[in-house]
Scaffold this motif. Structure first.
Motif, mmCIF file in Angstrom:
data_model
loop_
_atom_site.group_PDB
_atom_site.id
_atom_site.type_symbol
_atom_site.label_atom_id
_atom_site.label_comp_id
_atom_site.label_asym_id
_atom_site.label_seq_id
_atom_site.Cartn_x
_atom_site.Cartn_y
_atom_site.Cartn_z
ATOM 1 N N GLY A 1 -96.810 15.183 -35.016
ATOM 2 C CA GLY A 1 -97.919 15.421 -35.274
ATOM 3 C C GLY A 1 -98.272 15.993 -36.980
ATOM 4 O O GLY A 1 -98.897 15.596 -37.554
ATOM 5 N N ALA A 2 -97.045 16.967 -36.955
ATOM 6 C CA ALA A 2 -97.503 17.856 -38.101
ATOM 7 C C ALA A 2 -96.438 16.908 -38.922
ATOM 8 O O ALA A 2 -97.459 16.967 -40.129
ATOM 9 C CB ALA A 2 -96.799 18.932 -37.829
ATOM 10 N N TYR B 1 -101.867 24.346 -39.294
ATOM 11 C CA TYR B 1 -101.265 23.784 -40.211
ATOM 12 C C TYR B 1 -101.881 23.309 -40.984
ATOM 13 O O TYR B 1 -101.672 23.207 -42.505
ATOM 14 C CB TYR B 1 -100.271 22.961 -39.166
ATOM 15 C CG TYR B 1 -99.784 21.495 -40.022
ATOM 16 C CD1 TYR B 1 -98.396 22.367 -40.077
ATOM 17 C CD2 TYR B 1 -100.085 20.333 -40.541
ATOM 18 C CE1 TYR B 1 -97.627 21.914 -41.773
ATOM 19 C CE2 TYR B 1 -98.818 20.077 -41.296
ATOM 20 C CZ TYR B 1 -98.013 21.088 -42.126
ATOM 21 O OH TYR B 1 -96.391 19.312 -42.745
ATOM 22 N N ARG B 2 -103.118 22.581 -41.037
ATOM 23 C CA ARG B 2 -103.673 21.840 -42.333
ATOM 24 C C ARG B 2 -104.179 22.606 -42.948
ATOM 25 O O ARG B 2 -103.819 22.300 -44.577
ATOM 26 C CB ARG B 2 -104.894 20.762 -41.532
ATOM 27 C CG ARG B 2 -104.671 18.970 -41.878
ATOM 28 C CD ARG B 2 -105.711 18.680 -41.227
ATOM 29 N NE ARG B 2 -106.014 18.004 -40.673
ATOM 30 C CZ ARG B 2 -106.504 16.131 -39.841
ATOM 31 N NH1 ARG B 2 -107.767 17.148 -40.063
ATOM 32 N NH2 ARG B 2 -106.261 15.573 -39.555
ATOM 33 N N TYR C 1 -100.746 19.964 -30.312
ATOM 34 C CA TYR C 1 -100.574 20.474 -31.164
ATOM 35 C C TYR C 1 -102.123 19.600 -32.571
ATOM 36 O O TYR C 1 -102.257 20.392 -32.889
ATOM 37 C CB TYR C 1 -99.651 19.776 -32.382
ATOM 38 C CG TYR C 1 -100.035 18.813 -34.332
ATOM 39 C CD1 TYR C 1 -99.330 19.761 -35.146
ATOM 40 C CD2 TYR C 1 -100.903 17.922 -34.391
ATOM 41 C CE1 TYR C 1 -100.122 19.971 -35.785
ATOM 42 C CE2 TYR C 1 -101.326 17.986 -35.717
ATOM 43 C CZ TYR C 1 -100.482 18.819 -36.701
ATOM 44 O OH TYR C 1 -100.306 18.765 -37.999
ATOM 45 N N ARG C 2 -102.591 18.353 -31.645
ATOM 46 C CA ARG C 2 -104.255 18.057 -32.274
ATOM 47 C C ARG C 2 -104.895 19.057 -31.421
ATOM 48 O O ARG C 2 -105.587 19.900 -32.294
ATOM 49 C CB ARG C 2 -104.261 16.963 -31.856
ATOM 50 C CG ARG C 2 -103.379 16.101 -32.290
ATOM 51 C CD ARG C 2 -103.715 15.907 -33.563
ATOM 52 N NE ARG C 2 -105.006 14.771 -33.831
ATOM 53 C CZ ARG C 2 -105.158 13.668 -34.033
ATOM 54 N NH1 ARG C 2 -104.521 13.151 -33.469
ATOM 55 N NH2 ARG C 2 -106.462 13.238 -33.808
ATOM 56 N N GLN D 1 -103.692 21.778 -34.967
ATOM 57 C CA GLN D 1 -103.876 20.898 -36.154
ATOM 58 C C GLN D 1 -104.333 21.680 -37.353
ATOM 59 O O GLN D 1 -104.253 22.232 -38.780
ATOM 60 C CB GLN D 1 -104.746 19.675 -35.554
ATOM 61 C CG GLN D 1 -104.514 18.583 -36.775
ATOM 62 C CD GLN D 1 -105.347 17.671 -36.088
ATOM 63 O OE1 GLN D 1 -106.413 17.513 -35.359
ATOM 64 N NE2 GLN D 1 -105.121 16.617 -36.868
ATOM 65 N N TYR E 1 -97.648 17.448 -28.937
ATOM 66 C CA TYR E 1 -98.913 16.056 -29.640
ATOM 67 C C TYR E 1 -100.204 16.150 -29.637
ATOM 68 O O TYR E 1 -101.031 16.785 -29.996
ATOM 69 C CB TYR E 1 -98.175 14.037 -29.644
ATOM 70 C CG TYR E 1 -99.145 13.846 -30.326
ATOM 71 C CD1 TYR E 1 -99.307 13.911 -32.052
ATOM 72 C CD2 TYR E 1 -100.386 13.167 -30.494
ATOM 73 C CE1 TYR E 1 -99.664 13.642 -32.626
ATOM 74 C CE2 TYR E 1 -101.499 12.464 -31.096
ATOM 75 C CZ TYR E 1 -100.810 12.483 -32.848
ATOM 76 O OH TYR E 1 -102.053 11.741 -33.761
ATOM 77 N N ASP F 1 -100.108 13.961 -39.650
ATOM 78 C CA ASP F 1 -100.991 14.810 -41.145
ATOM 79 C C ASP F 1 -100.240 14.941 -42.197
ATOM 80 O O ASP F 1 -101.024 14.957 -43.537
ATOM 81 C CB ASP F 1 -101.072 16.828 -40.150
ATOM 82 C CG ASP F 1 -102.263 16.235 -39.375
ATOM 83 O OD1 ASP F 1 -102.569 14.826 -39.150
ATOM 84 O OD2 ASP F 1 -102.134 16.761 -39.117
#
Length: 198
Positions: free
Chosen positions: A21-22, A91-92, A83-84, A88, A80, A25
């Protein structure tokens, strides 16, 4: 496969789901999502997913010798989804902070190099060119004055005798033109360095 190996496999596959997932992104942040179809974006996607698949298989190979089970896919999907749902946004935010820091550091480094290296070198070259122009101009004036002093008696005598010393006049004109070209060249170089500095 022992229970310990299965548990370790599920845990690592969950981490790999978070990693996937990371990575997605990060990939979309730098390359973006095109509004219309592009072959370059398709090729980039192909390389991205091939690299992720090979990396995932390499990790799985080190964990359980590459055995693919149904619970492995479930653990990957669970990572996943985790993470979402939870990571998320964080991390963003971290990714954007790192990008801003990298860009700011790059700009600071470029400005530092310009101030400490490029600007002093340009200034030194301007000084050298200015000194060369002054020296050449002074030398030319001295040489020109000496030539006038040396040639003046011969020219005066020839003019009194009625002879026109045309080749000396032509030589004098050519020498003056050559000196003007040198002066123009140094002036253009000095103007170029001044404009580059601005």
């Amino acid at each position: 496969m022992t229970l310990e190996v299965q548990f370790e496999t599920m845990l690592i596959m969950t981490v790999m789901g978070i990693w996937l997932g990371a990575a997605m992104d990060t990939y979309h942040r730098f390359l973006g999502s095109p509004r219309r179809f592009k072959w370059t974006h398709l090729i980039n996607d192909l390389f991205f997913w091939c690299a992720q698949g090979l990396f995932l298989f390499y990790v799985l190979l080190n964990v359980n010798e590459g055995e693919m089970r149904f619970y492995v896919l479930l653990a990957l999907l669970f990572g996943y989804a985790t993470y979402r749902a939870l990571l998320q946004t964080v991390y963003r935010s971290i990714l954007e902070s790192l990008i801003r820091f990298t860009v700011a550091f790059y700009r600071f480094t470029v400005r530092l190099i310009v101030v400490l290296v490029i600007t002093p070198v340009k200034w030194l070259l301007q000084v050298v060119l200015a000194l060369c122009m002054i020296i050449l101009s002074t030398i030319w004036r001295i040489v020109y004055f000496l030539l006038k002093v040396i040639i003046a008696p011969f020219r005066w005598g020839l003019e009194k005798a009625g002879v026109r010393f045309t080749f000396l006049l032509k030589w004098k004109k050519n020498l003056y033109t050559f000196s003007e070209k040198i002066r123009d060249l140094f002036s253009k170089l000095l103007n170029w360095f001044t404009k580059r500095k601005r």
